[in-house]
Design a protein around this motif. Structure first.
Motif, PDB file in Angstrom:
ATOM      1  N   ILE A 147       0.743  -1.249  -0.230  1.00  0.00           N
ATOM      2  CA  ILE A 147      -0.005  -0.148  -0.046  1.00  0.00           C
ATOM      3  C   ILE A 147       0.855   1.439  -0.096  1.00  0.00           C
ATOM      4  N   ARG A 197      -7.674   5.619  -0.464  1.00  0.00           N
ATOM      5  CA  ARG A 197      -8.779   5.243  -1.324  1.00  0.00           C
ATOM      6  C   ARG A 197      -9.155   6.376  -2.234  1.00  0.00           C
ATOM      7  N   CYS A 235      -8.084   0.514  -3.852  1.00  0.00           N
ATOM      8  CA  CYS A 235      -7.552  -0.152  -2.833  1.00  0.00           C
ATOM      9  C   CYS A 235      -7.095  -1.691  -3.217  1.00  0.00           C
ATOM     10  N   CYS A 271      -7.065   2.141   2.956  1.00  0.00           N
ATOM     11  CA  CYS A 271      -6.476   1.277   2.085  1.00  0.00           C
ATOM     12  C   CYS A 271      -5.843   0.305   3.139  1.00  0.00           C
TER      13      CYS A 271
END
Length: 365
Positions: free
Chosen positions: A78, A196, A201, A210
């Motif tokens: 992420i 997001r 995501c 996310c």
């Protein structure tokens, strides 16, 4: 008694000649001892550099492609690709190839035509998530059982894994007193964690920050993205360098000089099918083979490292060595020699083969 009348000219000449012969012998003995000492020191330092380079590269290659109890293809990443300073070579951990090779060009300080080795994986930190604290997809704080000093820091990158899911994220806070770490989004750190936008995501998560999965337990790992390459400074001195892309305390790539007087680095790779410990073929890492090598399942790496003594004028003649190790040196013309005919450094070649233990014994299950 006859009085002392001094020395005759003949006696003086004989004494002078004997003294001169003795002095020449002493000087020659001193020069010989000095040369022997310089030679032994040069060879000792050269051996130290070669063995240190082997140890560093070998340990890193053996540990590549380790992801705890999961595989890289099962890891969510992420880190924000649109964030400042994001570099996929160092910050992308989602389904990546953990072992890649390149050939240095002529630009910058790189040693032209030397091999560049890029490694990714994780190391254990010994830190576990608290079993009494559940981490939901909307949570930005993770409670830990312990937090050793200096291991984690704001801006560092870590991986949380529970052997079912894993996620790589950047730390936005580290609190030693409350034993918590945070992974907020926004511009708190660079490149930061994804926020997001629509359904962007990983895993289809709708969480604003996310974080893709629910974690009831798990272990914190320290991801690494290390690049080993040869660089040459303004004076012409060559060294083995490590560019450490991330750590538990920073997401900014850092360049370290590791071993000096490493003149060249060449490699071969052992390739075979995934799921067993068989190597079917060996390929030399060249520009023409890069595409095949980086798309194949590499199980072992054979290195040939050329090291020279720090001091010049320690060898009585120009050195000729068999480099790289797989060269057919039965023909004298194939031996490697320094470009300058007046070069009197000592040169030595260090050869070693390392298995990628996380691949060689892989069962494919």
């Amino acid at each position: 008694m006859v009085k002392q009348a001094g020395l005759t000219l003949v006696e003086l000449l004989i004494a002078s000649t004997l003294g001169l012969i003795l002095m020449v012998g002493v000087v020659q003995l001193f020069i010989s001892s000095s040369d022997s000492f310089r030679m032994a020191e040069a060879i000792g330092r050269m051996q130290e550099s070669g063995r240190l380079a082997q140890d560093i590269l070998g340990r890193s290659i053996r540990n590549a492609d380790y992801w705890g109890c999961l595989r890289s293809v099962e890891i969510d990443n992420i880190l924000d690709p649109s964030g400042d300073g994001y570099d996929a070579d160092y910050h992308d951990f989602e389904g990546v190839e953990a072992l890649e090779f390149d050939i240095a060009g002529s630009a910058g300080s790189l040693v032209e035509n030397s091999v560049i080795i890029k490694l990714k994986g994780v190391r254990s930190s010994g830190i576990r998530m608290s079993s009494t604290h559940q981490v939901s997809a909307s949570s930005t704080q993770i409670k830990l059982e312990s937090l050793p000093s200096g291991v984690l820091g704001k801006d560092g990158v870590v991986m949380l894994s529970d052997c079912q899911n894993a996620v790589v994220f950047q730390l936005t806070s580290v609190n030693d007193s409350s034993l918590t770490i945070g992974h907020n989004t926004g511009s708190v750190v660079d490149p930061g964690n994804m926020k997001r936008t629509g359904s962007s995501c990983p895993n289809g998560s709708n969480s604003a920050n996310c974080f893709p999965d629910l974690y009831e337990s798990g272990e914190i790992f320290l991801p690494f993205s290390d690049t080993y390459q040869l660089q040459e400074d303004a004076s012409g001195r060559r060294s083995l360098h490590l560019i450490r892309g991330i750590s538990g305390t920073t997401a900014t790539p850092t360049n370290f000089e590791l071993v000096s007087e490493v003149q060249d680095l060449q490699a071969q790779v052992g390739i075979g099918p995934e799921g067993d410990n068989v190597i079917n073929s060996w390929l030399e890492v060249t520009s023409g083979n890069l595409s095949t090598i980086n798309s194949s399942y590499v199980k072992a790496v054979r290195l040939s490292i050329l090291v020279r003594s720090p001091e010049d004028r320690v060898s009585r003649q120009q050195q000729a060595v068999c480099f790289p190790a797989w060269t057919d040196c039965s023909n004298d013309a194939n031996l490697w020699r320094p470009s300058s005919a007046d070069d009197r450094h000592y040169y030595r070649v260090y050869n070693s083969t390392y298995s990628i233990r996380n691949r060689l014994l892989d069962t494919g299950t």
